[in-house]
Design a protein around this motif. Structure first.
Motif, PDB file in Angstrom:
ATOM      1  N   PRO A  85       0.824  -1.200   0.000  1.00  0.00           N
ATOM      2  CA  PRO A  85       0.000   0.000   0.000  1.00  0.00           C
ATOM      3  C   PRO A  85       0.861   1.254   0.000  1.00  0.00           C
ATOM      4  O   PRO A  85       1.890   1.318   0.682  1.00  0.00           O
ATOM      5  N   ALA A  86       0.475   2.246  -0.799  1.00  0.00           N
ATOM      6  CA  ALA A  86       1.239   3.483  -0.880  1.00  0.00           C
ATOM      7  C   ALA A  86       1.213   4.200   0.464  1.00  0.00           C
ATOM      8  O   ALA A  86       0.194   4.238   1.149  1.00  0.00           O
ATOM      9  N   LEU A  87       2.355   4.759   0.831  1.00  0.00           N
ATOM     10  CA  LEU A  87       2.421   5.534   2.059  1.00  0.00           C
ATOM     11  C   LEU A  87       1.946   6.953   1.809  1.00  0.00           C
ATOM     12  O   LEU A  87       2.195   7.537   0.751  1.00  0.00           O
ATOM     13  N   ARG A  88       1.275   7.521   2.782  1.00  0.00           N
ATOM     14  CA  ARG A  88       1.022   8.950   2.778  1.00  0.00           C
ATOM     15  C   ARG A  88       2.300   9.659   3.186  1.00  0.00           C
ATOM     16  O   ARG A  88       3.223   9.051   3.711  1.00  0.00           O
ATOM     17  N   GLY A  89       2.360  10.946   2.937  1.00  0.00           N
ATOM     18  CA  GLY A  89       3.571  11.694   3.236  1.00  0.00           C
ATOM     19  C   GLY A  89       3.318  12.894   4.122  1.00  0.00           C
ATOM     20  O   GLY A  89       2.206  13.425   4.187  1.00  0.00           O
ATOM     21  N   GLY A  90       4.357  13.313   4.817  1.00  0.00           N
ATOM     22  CA  GLY A  90       4.299  14.509   5.647  1.00  0.00           C
ATOM     23  C   GLY A  90       5.640  15.214   5.641  1.00  0.00           C
ATOM     24  O   GLY A  90       6.689  14.588   5.463  1.00  0.00           O
ATOM     25  N   LEU A  91       5.631  16.526   5.839  1.00  0.00           N
ATOM     26  CA  LEU A  91       6.848  17.329   5.828  1.00  0.00           C
ATOM     27  C   LEU A  91       6.851  18.278   7.027  1.00  0.00           C
ATOM     28  O   LEU A  91       5.874  18.990   7.266  1.00  0.00           O
ATOM     29  N   ILE A  92       7.942  18.263   7.775  1.00  0.00           N
ATOM     30  CA  ILE A  92       8.148  19.236   8.841  1.00  0.00           C
ATOM     31  C   ILE A  92       9.025  20.342   8.272  1.00  0.00           C
ATOM     32  O   ILE A  92      10.170  20.099   7.882  1.00  0.00           O
ATOM     33  N   LEU A  93       8.508  21.547   8.207  1.00  0.00           N
ATOM     34  CA  LEU A  93       9.213  22.668   7.600  1.00  0.00           C
ATOM     35  C   LEU A  93       9.643  23.650   8.683  1.00  0.00           C
ATOM     36  O   LEU A  93       8.832  24.063   9.517  1.00  0.00           O
ATOM     37  N   GLY A  94      10.910  24.022   8.663  1.00  0.00           N
ATOM     38  CA  GLY A  94      11.408  24.961   9.661  1.00  0.00           C
ATOM     39  C   GLY A  94      12.680  25.636   9.195  1.00  0.00           C
ATOM     40  O   GLY A  94      13.207  25.343   8.122  1.00  0.00           O
ATOM     41  N   SER A  95      13.187  26.526  10.027  1.00  0.00           N
ATOM     42  CA  SER A  95      14.322  27.362   9.650  1.00  0.00           C
ATOM     43  C   SER A  95      15.669  26.760  10.018  1.00  0.00           C
ATOM     44  O   SER A  95      16.701  27.318   9.664  1.00  0.00           O
ATOM     45  N   ALA A  96      15.704  25.666  10.743  1.00  0.00           N
ATOM     46  CA  ALA A  96      16.888  25.069  11.374  1.00  0.00           C
ATOM     47  C   ALA A  96      17.002  25.603  12.794  1.00  0.00           C
ATOM     48  O   ALA A  96      16.664  26.750  13.076  1.00  0.00           O
ATOM     49  N   ARG A  97      17.472  24.758  13.701  1.00  0.00           N
ATOM     50  CA  ARG A  97      17.670  25.109  15.107  1.00  0.00           C
ATOM     51  C   ARG A  97      16.376  25.587  15.772  1.00  0.00           C
ATOM     52  O   ARG A  97      16.392  26.443  16.650  1.00  0.00           O
ATOM     53  N   CYS A  98      15.247  25.022  15.346  1.00  0.00           N
ATOM     54  CA  CYS A  98      13.951  25.460  15.867  1.00  0.00           C
ATOM     55  C   CYS A  98      13.213  24.337  16.592  1.00  0.00           C
ATOM     56  O   CYS A  98      12.017  24.444  16.854  1.00  0.00           O
ATOM     57  N   GLY A  99      13.900  23.240  16.909  1.00  0.00           N
ATOM     58  CA  GLY A  99      13.274  22.141  17.621  1.00  0.00           C
ATOM     59  C   GLY A  99      12.918  20.959  16.755  1.00  0.00           C
ATOM     60  O   GLY A  99      12.208  20.056  17.203  1.00  0.00           O
ATOM     61  N   SER A 100      13.417  20.925  15.532  1.00  0.00           N
ATOM     62  CA  SER A 100      13.020  19.855  14.618  1.00  0.00           C
ATOM     63  C   SER A 100      13.588  18.494  15.016  1.00  0.00           C
ATOM     64  O   SER A 100      12.961  17.455  14.772  1.00  0.00           O
TER      65      SER A 100
ATOM     66  N   PRO B 294       3.011  16.984  -3.573  1.00  0.00           N
ATOM     67  CA  PRO B 294       1.830  17.857  -3.463  1.00  0.00           C
ATOM     68  C   PRO B 294       0.788  17.383  -2.457  1.00  0.00           C
ATOM     69  O   PRO B 294      -0.015  18.195  -1.982  1.00  0.00           O
ATOM     70  N   ASP B 295       0.781  16.113  -2.127  1.00  0.00           N
ATOM     71  CA  ASP B 295      -0.238  15.588  -1.216  1.00  0.00           C
ATOM     72  C   ASP B 295       0.260  15.440   0.222  1.00  0.00           C
ATOM     73  O   ASP B 295      -0.479  14.954   1.087  1.00  0.00           O
ATOM     74  N   ALA B 296       1.485  15.826   0.478  1.00  0.00           N
ATOM     75  CA  ALA B 296       2.044  15.651   1.818  1.00  0.00           C
ATOM     76  C   ALA B 296       1.393  16.600   2.815  1.00  0.00           C
ATOM     77  O   ALA B 296       1.128  17.767   2.510  1.00  0.00           O
ATOM     78  N   ALA B 297       1.127  16.099   4.010  1.00  0.00           N
ATOM     79  CA  ALA B 297       0.668  16.946   5.103  1.00  0.00           C
ATOM     80  C   ALA B 297       1.814  17.849   5.541  1.00  0.00           C
ATOM     81  O   ALA B 297       2.962  17.406   5.635  1.00  0.00           O
ATOM     82  N   LEU B 298       1.524  19.112   5.804  1.00  0.00           N
ATOM     83  CA  LEU B 298       2.561  20.087   6.118  1.00  0.00           C
ATOM     84  C   LEU B 298       2.468  20.529   7.572  1.00  0.00           C
ATOM     85  O   LEU B 298       1.370  20.801   8.086  1.00  0.00           O
ATOM     86  N   VAL B 299       3.617  20.613   8.211  1.00  0.00           N
ATOM     87  CA  VAL B 299       3.719  21.153   9.563  1.00  0.00           C
ATOM     88  C   VAL B 299       4.778  22.247   9.531  1.00  0.00           C
ATOM     89  O   VAL B 299       5.926  22.004   9.140  1.00  0.00           O
ATOM     90  N   LEU B 300       4.399  23.454   9.906  1.00  0.00           N
ATOM     91  CA  LEU B 300       5.333  24.567   9.988  1.00  0.00           C
ATOM     92  C   LEU B 300       5.785  24.690  11.440  1.00  0.00           C
ATOM     93  O   LEU B 300       5.002  25.031  12.326  1.00  0.00           O
ATOM     94  N   LEU B 301       7.050  24.375  11.682  1.00  0.00           N
ATOM     95  CA  LEU B 301       7.611  24.413  13.024  1.00  0.00           C
ATOM     96  C   LEU B 301       8.314  25.746  13.225  1.00  0.00           C
ATOM     97  O   LEU B 301       9.200  26.115  12.446  1.00  0.00           O
TER      98      LEU B 301
END
Length: 357
Positions: A10-25, A176-183
């Motif tokens: 089964p295809a995996l869904r995707g997610g991305l944690i987006l941040g500036s670096a040194r922000c708790g990622s 394009p379908d990845a869930a996005l998290v802005l940290l």
């Protein structure tokens, strides 16, 4: 460890944690890695560096070469001395590769997932090298699928790399379908942490010195990892050049201006996306609430055992601003003000969109 074959899954869904670096990622990666349904892919794009998002179409052998070929320049900012906590391969007993010049995917990503990252590396190599020519996104999907098969039981991959916010437009295009998290994290504290981090020092130098030459590290289409010139820059810089660059500590105004520019450009790249906004300070203040919201946003759920295991991980740290004089504090706060204003405006827009009927 499960075999890495070509059988359908089964295809995996995707997610991305987006941040500036040194922000708790790094903390967020640790939290996600404990989730039974999440394949936590840590620092893959950052480690692959100048070849992370190029070219747009290639065969499996070339794609794997980007994952597996050490970079002498990058090894100066990703090794057991320069990045001791983030560089997990340096802790591997009897490693098959030199930790000071190892394949990018081995730097953090595979040791984050497996106690035997070298065996995982070999199985992934066998699988990925034989793939035919395909779009870059298809190779990444196949890589994450193969990683998930070896770990077992995963439903969604979530990649986080320090500084990934600068590539927000590129990442949305590829996934394009990845869930996005802005940290996010307080700008001056983030900038002060970046000032003492070798990879950030290198990025600031490139931004300042190469920008006037037309090589814009933060350009939405030609940023580091995507622009065709970056492999050449990495090749000619070598070890000694990078070593000299990262030995220099940037000034407060310089690091604050860089954080602001990265933040503003990255938010512009998000366009009309509506990510979950996860503030590092909120995560440390109310970890159970925000970890549960993170699981829900990724559609992975928030199992009680996962929450119990991870709520103790976020630990508030004293602000670095306390060590500055009032003049120094004013200097960095002024430099970070444009980025802070952009973040506040963006968050207000996301909140307003969320409340519309």
């Amino acid at each position: 460890m499960m075999p890495c074959g070509d059988h359908a899954a089964p295809a995996l869904r995707g997610g991305l944690i987006l941040g500036s670096a040194r922000c708790g990622s790094t903390l967020v990666s640790q939290i996600l890695n404990a989730h039974p349904a999440v394949l936590s892919v840590s620092e893959l794009f950052a480690a692959v560096g100048h070849n992370a998002f190029r070219p747009g179409h290639l065969d499996g052998a070339r794609f794997w070469a980007h994952m597996a070929t050490p970079s002498r320049a990058m090894s100066q900012v990703a090794n057991p001395d320069a990045a001791p906590s983030e560089f997990l391969y340096g802790r591997v007993p009897q490693p098959a590769h030199d930790p000071w010049n190892c394949p990018p995917i081995l730097a953090v990503a595979l040791p984050h997932l497996s106690e035997n990252p070298d065996a995982m590396f070999d199985m992934l190599a066998e699988h990925m090298r034989r793939r035919p020519a395909a779009p870059l996104a298809a190779h990444y999907d196949a890589l994450f699928q193969a990683m998930a098969r070896q770990v077992g039981g995963r439903e969604i991959w979530v990649e986080r790399s320090g500084g990934s916010l600068v590539a927000s437009a590129t990442l949305r295009e590829i996934f394009p379908d990845a869930a996005l998290v802005l940290l996010t994290r307080n700008g001056p504290d983030t900038a002060l942490s970046m000032r003492d981090y070798p990879a950030a020092r290198l990025a600031i130098w490139c931004w300042r010195r190469l920008g006037p030459m037309g090589l814009d590290l933060l350009h939405p289409r030609r940023h580091f990892g995507r622009g065709a010139a970056w492999p050449l820059i990495a090749a000619i810089s070598g070890r000694s050049g990078v070593r000299r660059i990262v030995a220099r500590r940037p000034g407060l105004a310089e690091i604050g201006a860089f954080w602001s520019a990265l933040t503003i450009r990255g938010l512009q790249g998000l366009g009309n996306a509506r990510p979950m906004i996860l503030r590092y300070e909120d995560l440390c203040r109310d970890p159970r609430i925000w970890i549960e919201r993170l699981g829900a946003h990724l559609q992975a759920g928030a199992p009680a055992a996962w929450l119990d295991r991870t709520v103790g991980l976020p630990q508030p740290r004293p602000s670095r601003l306390a060590a500055l004089s009032s003049a120094e504090r004013d200097e960095i706060e002024h430099a970070c003000a444009p980025g802070e204003a952009a973040l506040a405006a963006y968050a207000a827009g996301v909140d307003a969109a969320a409340t519309r009927p």
